[in-house]
Design a protein around this motif. Structure first.
Motif, PDB file in Angstrom:
ATOM      1  N   LYS A   1      27.738  -3.728 -76.052  1.00 23.03           N
ATOM      2  CA  LYS A   1      27.265  -4.742 -77.059  1.00 23.03           C
ATOM      3  C   LYS A   1      26.243  -5.737 -76.367  1.00 23.03           C
ATOM      4  O   LYS A   1      25.511  -6.276 -77.233  1.00 23.03           O
ATOM      5  CB  LYS A   1      28.682  -5.303 -77.232  1.00 23.03           C
ATOM      6  CG  LYS A   1      29.792  -4.755 -78.421  1.00 23.03           C
ATOM      7  CD  LYS A   1      30.918  -5.383 -78.474  1.00 23.03           C
ATOM      8  CE  LYS A   1      31.655  -4.844 -79.420  1.00 23.03           C
ATOM      9  NZ  LYS A   1      32.851  -5.424 -79.971  1.00 23.03           N
ATOM     10  N   SER A   2      26.104  -5.792 -75.191  1.00 23.51           N
ATOM     11  CA  SER A   2      25.291  -6.855 -74.561  1.00 23.51           C
ATOM     12  C   SER A   2      23.934  -6.166 -74.048  1.00 23.51           C
ATOM     13  O   SER A   2      22.963  -6.910 -73.845  1.00 23.51           O
ATOM     14  CB  SER A   2      26.008  -7.554 -73.548  1.00 23.51           C
ATOM     15  OG  SER A   2      26.525  -6.579 -72.572  1.00 23.51           O
TER      16      SER A   2
ATOM     17  N   LEU B   1      31.881  -2.315 -83.769  1.00 24.07           N
ATOM     18  CA  LEU B   1      30.596  -1.933 -83.391  1.00 24.07           C
ATOM     19  C   LEU B   1      29.557  -2.203 -84.396  1.00 24.07           C
ATOM     20  O   LEU B   1      28.827  -1.549 -84.602  1.00 24.07           O
ATOM     21  CB  LEU B   1      30.604  -0.340 -83.052  1.00 24.07           C
ATOM     22  CG  LEU B   1      31.882   0.185 -82.204  1.00 24.07           C
ATOM     23  CD1 LEU B   1      31.791   1.484 -81.792  1.00 24.07           C
ATOM     24  CD2 LEU B   1      31.470  -0.547 -80.878  1.00 24.07           C
ATOM     25  N   GLN B   2      29.341  -3.719 -84.465  1.00 22.55           N
ATOM     26  CA  GLN B   2      28.331  -4.173 -85.455  1.00 22.55           C
ATOM     27  C   GLN B   2      26.902  -3.869 -84.688  1.00 22.55           C
ATOM     28  O   GLN B   2      25.955  -3.667 -85.439  1.00 22.55           O
ATOM     29  CB  GLN B   2      28.446  -5.522 -85.698  1.00 22.55           C
ATOM     30  CG  GLN B   2      29.619  -5.938 -86.541  1.00 22.55           C
ATOM     31  CD  GLN B   2      30.597  -6.578 -85.489  1.00 22.55           C
ATOM     32  OE1 GLN B   2      30.845  -6.158 -84.326  1.00 22.55           O
ATOM     33  NE2 GLN B   2      31.646  -7.541 -86.225  1.00 22.55           N
ATOM     34  N   GLU B   3      26.763  -3.474 -83.270  1.00 22.37           N
ATOM     35  CA  GLU B   3      25.656  -3.205 -82.651  1.00 22.37           C
ATOM     36  C   GLU B   3      25.172  -1.902 -83.049  1.00 22.37           C
ATOM     37  O   GLU B   3      23.937  -1.951 -82.843  1.00 22.37           O
ATOM     38  CB  GLU B   3      25.992  -3.515 -81.202  1.00 22.37           C
ATOM     39  CG  GLU B   3      26.099  -4.970 -80.713  1.00 22.37           C
ATOM     40  CD  GLU B   3      27.548  -5.269 -81.167  1.00 22.37           C
ATOM     41  OE1 GLU B   3      27.865  -6.576 -80.978  1.00 22.37           O
ATOM     42  OE2 GLU B   3      28.314  -4.364 -81.383  1.00 22.37           O
TER      43      GLU B   3
ATOM     44  N   GLN C   1      27.559  -7.230 -89.701  1.00 24.06           N
ATOM     45  CA  GLN C   1      26.560  -5.890 -89.462  1.00 24.06           C
ATOM     46  C   GLN C   1      25.409  -6.571 -90.210  1.00 24.06           C
ATOM     47  O   GLN C   1      25.418  -6.794 -91.428  1.00 24.06           O
ATOM     48  CB  GLN C   1      27.080  -4.778 -90.159  1.00 24.06           C
ATOM     49  CG  GLN C   1      26.279  -3.480 -90.105  1.00 24.06           C
ATOM     50  CD  GLN C   1      25.670  -3.167 -88.597  1.00 24.06           C
ATOM     51  OE1 GLN C   1      24.724  -3.844 -88.130  1.00 24.06           O
ATOM     52  NE2 GLN C   1      26.134  -2.213 -88.051  1.00 24.06           N
TER      53      GLN C   1
END
Length: 181
Positions: free
Chosen positions: A41-42, A62-64, A92
């Motif tokens: 994520k980062s 897991l919007q990334e 998202q």
């Protein structure tokens, strides 16, 4: 993927191609899972998270992610849908594309093709019963509706057993009759 070995192969191939990836599997301790998710994520340099189908559990966001690849089919279409929806969460901002890999054969249907057809029938039954969709029910035959309720014992009476076919062969043969359209 539902197989750790497949995830290992994908990880090897992606890394060989110069991609940075992380992997989350069911045998990881909770702290390690959290660390893997935090890195994905980062760290924008990480191109992919490889995730076993069931390791993510409910509520994993897991919007990334913007791509979901289902490497092999699963009998229950809801499990696959959950995997896709992990990327399709509130927040998202990217277009999400899901790709399903299915091995095909020109000569006869593969197990994966049979699973995909069975999933489609299950989806139609679900939509017809839970959502009340008459359009979904109209796409099903009486055989389609009877197939999911057959017990393993009913396969034992099928003529294929007389020829020495396995239970799996017989189930596939019966499902191919039920899913032929």
């Amino acid at each position: 993927s539902q197989y750790r070995t497949m995830l290992d192969l994908m990880e090897w191939r992606l890394r060989l191609g110069g991609q940075r990836v992380v992997k989350l599997t069911g045998d990881m301790p909770l702290a390690e899972r959290k660390s893997v998710l935090a890195r994905f994520k980062s760290d924008s340099s990480i191109a992919a998270i490889l995730l076993s189908l069931k390791a993510g559990g409910e509520g994993l966001n897991l919007q990334e992610a913007s791509r979901v690849y289902l490497l092999e089919p699963w009998w229950n279409p809801a499990v696959e849908m959950q995997a896709i929806q992990r990327a399709h969460r509130i927040g998202q901002s990217k277009k999400v594309v899901a790709t399903r890999f299915v091995t095909t054969s020109a000569n006869e249907p593969t197990i994966e093709q049979q699973m995909f057809r069975l999933q489609e029938k299950k989806r139609l039954v679900f939509e017809g019963t839970v959502d009340g969709s008459a359009a979904s029910f109209s796409k099903l035959t009486l055989e389609d509706l009877a197939f999911p309720t057959r017990s393993a014992a009913s396969f034992a009476t099928h003529d294929a057993f007389a020829s020495g076919a396995s239970v799996v062969d017989t189930a596939i043969e019966v499902s191919s009759v039920a899913t032929a359209a």
